[in-house]
Design an enzyme around this catalytic site. Structure first.
Site, PDB file in Angstrom:
ATOM      1  CE  LYS A  11      -4.087   2.106   3.171  1.00  0.00           C
ATOM      2  NZ  LYS A  11      -5.165   1.219   4.143  1.00  0.00           N
ATOM      3  CB  SER A  16      -8.275   3.816   3.165  1.00  0.00           C
ATOM      4  OG  SER A  16      -7.660   3.414   3.664  1.00  0.00           O
ATOM      5  CB  SER A  50      -8.483   0.808   6.045  1.00  0.00           C
ATOM      6  OG  SER A  50      -9.308   2.366   5.572  1.00  0.00           O
TER       7      SER A  50
END
Lengths: 491, 525
Positions: free
Chosen positions: A77, A152, A176
């Site tokens: 990420k 997210s 997330s």
């Protein structure tokens, strides 16, 4: 053979037996990314990946055992700092930022000679549940490209779902990892707060941030959990607890395991298909020997409200360092110091970041801190105690990860409350620092279309109860094959 | 330069905010080195100091220990737990956009420091008369309350290169461990302020917690000053903070200047503005820097990246056990045990390194006295006291002058405490004259070495041998018949001449006492 959906142990065997090389694997994934990335990646590290893969092959070809992740391509990420590799947090303010250091997790993965394919898309600074707040465009859900993957950790989940990485790092503050894992049909692990070092992962809300992973199965997650977990002297909030052999201790026998089903997690207006799939999977757990217990978590309804105060307070503080002085975007149009701050930040931050900065600044300002921040912290204490009480009766909780399947893209853009609603089944556990999984448990249709989309089963454990949730998830995946379904576009 | 008459109409109320940079190896929350002497900008930095995204603070254990030691030494309460908070404001020298500090749970609070000040008693002070000091000054003890002492991190420094349109930031100092000590507004004169600051600095130095160098900025003092009429017990509605003070002398001067300035404004029937003043060292005045903005909103909240600090009873007991002798105790002991006078003690104590050195010399003396008690010199208490007094004198006079000329501490000189004590012993035993000892000491300081071998090299042995002196005197008497006759006729001056001649005969190495006695005896014959 579909290399892209193989488990870590399968890949390990192929690599160790020289049936495939790390460079071949890396090239395979890189070409898939090039072919149809779905905007999952912000930065693809083509040269870096091939170099790491070459090093891994040399290591594999030398005598001795290979670490679990040696030569296996993964994605990170774009919130994980990678030394010399662009790290944006999906923001314009860090558009060209090259960190001078590696996060602790990346160091551990480098130590295993893992191969970093690239940095995945996310909601800007992890602010969001849709992936749409990214300054680099929304990530597409591989099951239906007109839909969002959730956020997210949008890019990490979409990439794993679409076979663009064997697995990916992810982070969660309030849903997330779990939300996008559910909406893209992959397995996601949100660890106990303090289980995994946050060092070098760009902070959102420090008292909530947890560093985890998404993969094709719970078994893979158990192996990754062993690599990720443990005390880090660079993160004072990591616990001193030893790291169990999660994978070796996986136990599919659920005989006598008490699974709590909190009624507050089956909310009014939830997608009936989602509710049905979750109820079916709870039945499945019962069939496997688990004892199902109805439990009550009445303070659940306050979770999102507490989060709406605590999270922006910490966000506003954590984002104060992006001032255009030392790194990151700096305005080209400032007449004095104040304008350097105001314009650099106005130009560099997206709307959601600005919204949270304003909210957080307000609730912490003199005269309001008592009314909002301190009161919210007290309610947070109630939620923590309520979970602790429930875990005296049951081993784990099982419930839906989200109340609906993936919404259409564009749905979140004009609705600042979108995330708070989407994440309401994840936030209470985050506030209490609890470990949780989201695993695929079937498909359901959205209200607006005739399409089958993945549904996530959420398994929540007590603090440090990683082994318990992994066991339940593993048992479920031994008996079902939802986690082996892949989007048609990816096949 | 504007001057003011001092007024008896108003009395000052002064509180201090004192920042002390702790002498830790690394910074408060990062492993980057702490080095106040570093001249090259941005060398003592790392990803934490420069607040790179994703970095986290880790509290420096040594800084916590030093802060707790100082807290205990200034009689503070140290609660079982304490925490860090974030204090938010934007400034280029503050990398994170917040400073990690302590807001409502400082590491130590509610302490005090007793100081001894000259002069009359003030109505509001909690004081008791002490016996008269050496200089016939009335001394009194006064207790100054310490509100709190908390840990925080320092900021960097903004640099504004002349003629350039931009500023630069040096983060070498950013993140260094700072202890902020806040006093109650109980200091009532510039002199009290100086004495308080000196005492506090000595304590911190003796603990090894900081070198407290005002010029280098490892100690920074900001007085908050206001004045009120005698007998008033409430605090005035305004206060003026003075910054840019880089010596205790300037602190005293700035306070005296402010008292006069504020008094004049009040005498005109006005109230001084609540402002931050800066001390202008060149002109000896305070200058308004900026109006104190309405209370800043720092949006404090507990630092989520750091766990609560816990102090167990065992830990605090251990610190108490490790507490060294503090300057006030040392000073009392030097007076009672060594019988040193007030001025000598004060001068010694204010130079920590010299005090430590002096004590090493004393222990050399004691060791020697213990071994040598059977020798020709009895290890009597008088001997000890004489030797110790001589040690103090040598430390404060010749040695201090030489050290100051080279700007070094005793420990950095070539004179070892052992050789220092040896020289004192030789003087006391009459092996060398006082003036020759000065030459020997100079050589010891410049080149090092043992006093005996230096005496040998330079041929400075004092002649105390009676027969050698006797034969020299005989020669002098024979050669100076007139002087002998004059002396016998009552001319005292001639005795001195004969002593001088004898000394000359002995090449200046004669023991003057032996010469005196022998000569007197011979002349009587």
């Amino acid at each position: 053979m579909a290399l892209e959906f193989l488990s870590l142990t399968e890949l390990r065997k192929l690599l160790d037996s020289k049936k495939v090389s790390s460079v071949e694997l890396a090239k395979h994934f890189l070409s898939r990314i090039k072919n149809n990335g779905g905007n999952s990646y912000i930065t693809v590290c083509e040269d870096g990946a091939l170099k790491q893969a070459g090093d891994a092959d040399a290591f594999i070809n030398s005598p001795g055992d290979n670490p679990l992740l040696c030569g296996i391509p993964y994605a990170a990420k774009d919130l994980f700092c990678t030394d010399g590799v662009r790290t944006t947090a999906a923001s314009k303010i860090l558009d060209q930022y090259l960190p001078p250091y590696n996060s602790t997790v990346i160091n551990k993965l480098n130590g295993q000679k893992s191969v970093l394919l690239g940095k995945t898309n996310l909601d800007q600074f992890a602010h969001g549940s849709s992936g749409e707040t990214s300054a680099y465009g929304a990530t597409k859900n591989p099951w239906d490209e007109t839909r969002m993957p959730g956020g997210s950790s949008s890019g990490s989940c979409a990439a794993v779902a679409a076979g663009l990485a064997s697995w990916a790092t992810a982070t969660e503050t309030g849903g997330s990892i779990r939300v996008p894992a559910a909406l893209t049909g992959v397995s996601g692990w949100k660890p106990t707060y303090g289980r995994v070092s946050r060092y070098g992962v760009i902070a959102m809300a420090s008292s909530l941030d947890s560093i985890g992973a998404v993969a094709h199965s719970v078994e893979d997650l158990a192996r990754l959990a062993e690599v990720f977990s443990g005390r880090d002297e660079k993160d004072s909030t990591t616990g001193h607890q030893g790291v169990p052999a999660y994978a070796a201790d996986l136990d599919a026998d659920l005989e006598g395991v008490k699974v709590g089903v909190p009624k507050q997690y089956f909310i009014d207006g939830m997608n009936p298909g989602v509710k049905a799939r979750v109820m079916e999977s709870i039945k499945e757990l019962e069939k496997l020997g688990a004892v199902i217990v109805d439990v009550d978590l009445p303070n659940t309804k306050y979770g999102s409200l507490v989060y709406a105060i605590v999270c922006p307070s910490e966000v506003a503080s954590n984002l104060a360092r992006y001032d255009g002085i030392r790194y990151g975007h700096v305005t080209s149009d400032a007449k004095d110091l104040l304008q350097v701050y105001e314009k650099s930040r106005a130009e560099g931050f997206g709307n959601e970041a600005k919204r949270r900065i304003l909210t957080g600044t307000y609730v912490l300002s003199a005269g309001y801190a008592d009314e909002y921040y301190k009161k919210a912290q007290r309610v947070r204490g109630l939620i923590v105690r309520e979970f602790a009480e429930v875990f005296k009766q049951v081993d784990v909780l099982a419930c839906p990860t989200t109340a609906d399947v993936a919404p259409k893209l564009g749905h979140a853009a004009d609705d600042p409350l979108f995330g708070y609603v989407t994440d309401q089944l994840n936030i209470p556990g985050s506030l209490a620092g609890l470990p949780a999984l989201s695993i695929p448990c079937g498909f359901a249709k959205p209200a607006d279309d005739d399409v089958e989309l993945p549904v996530g089963l959420q398994i929540i454990g007590p603090q440090w109860g990683e082994q318990k949730i992994l066991n339940v998830g593993y048992a479920y995946q031994q008996a079902t094959d939802w986690h082996k379904r892949h989007p048609r576009a990816a096949e | 330069m504007k001057t003011f008459e001092s007024s008896t109409e108003y009395r000052p109320v002064i509180g201090f905010e004192i920042h002390v940079e702790l002498a830790t190896k690394s910074k408060m929350f990062s492993p980057a080195p702490n080095n106040p002497d570093e001249k090259t900008p941005n060398t003592n930095i790392d990803e934490i100091v420069t607040a790179q995204p994703g970095t986290l603070p880790v509290a420096n254990k040594e800084a916590i220990r030093l802060a707790a030691m100082v807290g205990l030494a200034i009689n503070c309460t140290i609660d079982e737990w304490s925490k860090f908070d974030r204090k938010h404001y934007f400034y280029p020298d503050l990398p994170k956009g917040y400073q990690i500090s302590q807001y409502d749970e400082p590491i130590s609070k509610n302490g005090y420091l007793d100081i001894i000040v000259p002069g009359s008693l003030s109505a509001s002070s909690d004081s008791a008369s002490l016996p008269e000091g050496e200089n016939n000054k009335v001394l009194r003890s006064k207790r100054i309350g310490i509100t709190r002492a908390h840990l925080e991190e320092d900021a960097g420094k903004n640099v504004h290169p002349e003629g350039l349109s931009y500023s630069l930031v040096d983060y070498n100092r950013a993140g260094c461990a700072l202890l902020e000590i806040v006093t109650e507004p109980e200091i009532e004169s510039g002199e009290e302020a100086r004495v308080f600051l000196t005492e506090l600095r000595n304590i911190i130095r003796y603990l090894g917690a900081s070198d407290c160098d005002m010029e280098k900025g490892t100690m920074r003092c900001e007085p908050n000053i206001s004045v009120r009429k005698p007998g008033e017990t409430t605090l005035p509605k305004y206060k003026c903070e003075v910054k840019n003070i880089n010596s205790f002398k300037f602190a005293e001067a700035a306070i005296n200047y402010e008292i006069a300035r504020q008094t004049e404004i009040l005498m005109e029937g006005k109230i001084p503005k609540q402002v931050t003043m800066g001390w202008d060292e060149k002109n000896g005045v305070t200058v308004e820097q900026r109006s104190k903005e309405e209370a800043n909103d720092y949006r404090y909240f507990p630092e989520p990246d750091l766990p609560v600090l816990q102090f167990t009873k065992e830990y605090l007991d251990k610190l108490r056990a490790e507490m060294p002798e503090l300057p006030a105790q040392k000073s009392a002991r030097f007076k009672s045990e060594y019988k040193l006078d007030d001025a000598a003690v004060e001068n010694l104590i204010n130079w920590k390194e010299l005090t430590f050195y002096f004590e090493e010399v004393v222990s050399e003396i004691d060791e020697w006295l213990a071994q040598d008690s059977g020798d020709d010199l009895k290890a009597s208490a008088t001997d000890r006291q004489q030797l110790i007094k001589a040690a103090a004198n040598w430390c404060l006079q010749d040695f201090s002058a030489m050290l100051n000329a080279k700007l070094i501490n005793p420990q950095d000189s070539a004179v070892t405490p052992e050789n220092f004590a040896e020289l004192l012993k030789l003087i006391q035993r009459g092996k060398i004259s006082g003036s020759a000892a000065k030459t020997v000491f100079k050589t010891m300081f410049e080149k090092g070495g043992e006093p005996l071998s230096i005496i040998d090299d330079l041929g400075l042995h004092q002649v105390s041998d009676e027969s050698a002196i006797e034969s020299a005197i005989d020669k002098v008497i024979l050669a100076n018949a007139k002087a002998v006759t004059d002396y016998k006729a009552g001319a005292e001056k001639s005795f001195g001449f004969l002593v001088g001649q004898t000394m000359k005969e002995l090449k200046g190495k004669g023991n003057p006492q032996v010469i005196n006695t022998q000569l007197k005896k011979k002349l009587k014959d």
